[in-house]
Write a protein that holds these residues in place. Structure first.
Motif, PDB file in Angstrom:
ATOM      1  N   THR A 233       0.825  -1.210   0.000  1.00 33.33           N
ATOM      2  CA  THR A 233       0.000   0.000   0.000  1.00 33.33           C
ATOM      3  C   THR A 233       0.859   1.260   0.000  1.00 33.33           C
ATOM      4  N   GLN A 234       2.003   1.255   0.677  1.00 32.71           N
ATOM      5  CA  GLN A 234       2.898   2.403   0.634  1.00 32.71           C
ATOM      6  C   GLN A 234       3.415   2.631  -0.785  1.00 32.71           C
TER       7      GLN A 234
ATOM      8  N   ARG B  84       1.994   1.705  -3.524  1.00 34.75           N
ATOM      9  CA  ARG B  84       0.876   2.103  -4.379  1.00 34.75           C
ATOM     10  C   ARG B  84       0.576   3.587  -4.235  1.00 34.75           C
ATOM     11  N   THR B  85       0.616   4.110  -3.015  1.00 34.38           N
ATOM     12  CA  THR B  85       0.322   5.530  -2.829  1.00 34.38           C
ATOM     13  C   THR B  85       1.399   6.412  -3.445  1.00 34.38           C
TER      14      THR B  85
END
Length: 148
Positions: free
Chosen positions: A51-52, A54-55
């Motif tokens: 998720t890191q 992806r952001t």
């Protein structure tokens, strides 16, 4: 069964999402294709890392996707295919062939998994396909299938 998606799966979620699916779907489809891993407490670290990443990529890819949409929206690409009498194809036009035709016509590189065809293209003529460039950005491309 709880799983962590490692790649985007249409209709299920994006990479890094924790999803709960039926055992058979996980065992027969998601796990053999390596698009998901079994969820564990230690796997939560993997979810956080995905998720890191992806952001960080989301802002850059949103701008790139908007530029690609401007060049793709309303574009017509031509795909040659073997056809019989009456305009019926021997087989169907695949998303891979459509992606190659987009690049050949001078368009941007498009991942074949991001091309959504509503129904298999099995006839000669013009067909519309949906290309997902980003979560919020998509374009419609007209595919003109001609007999080769």
């Amino acid at each position: 069964m709880k799983l962590i998606l490692t790649q985007p799966v249409s209709g299920l979620g994006n990479a890094g999402d924790v999803v709960d699916v039926k055992d058979g779907y996980a065992r027969n489809f998601l796990l053999p294709r390596k698009v998901a891993t079994a969820w564990t407490k230690g796997g939560q670290k993997q979810v956080d890392a995905i998720t890191q990443g992806r952001t960080k990529r989301a802002l850059k890819t949103a701008e790139d996707a908007s530029a690609a949409k401007a060049s793709l929206q309303g574009t017509t690409v031509t795909v040659p295919a073997r056809a019989g009498a009456g305009g019926r194809l021997f087989g169907a036009v695949t998303p891979s062939e459509i992606a190659d035709a987009i690049v050949a016509s001078g368009g941007p590189q498009v991942d074949k998994r991001r091309i959504e065809v509503s129904a298999p293209i099995r006839t000669v003529g013009a067909h519309t396909v949906h290309v997902r460039l980003h979560e919020d950005v998509s374009a419609d491309v007209t595919v003109n299938v001609v007999a080769a």
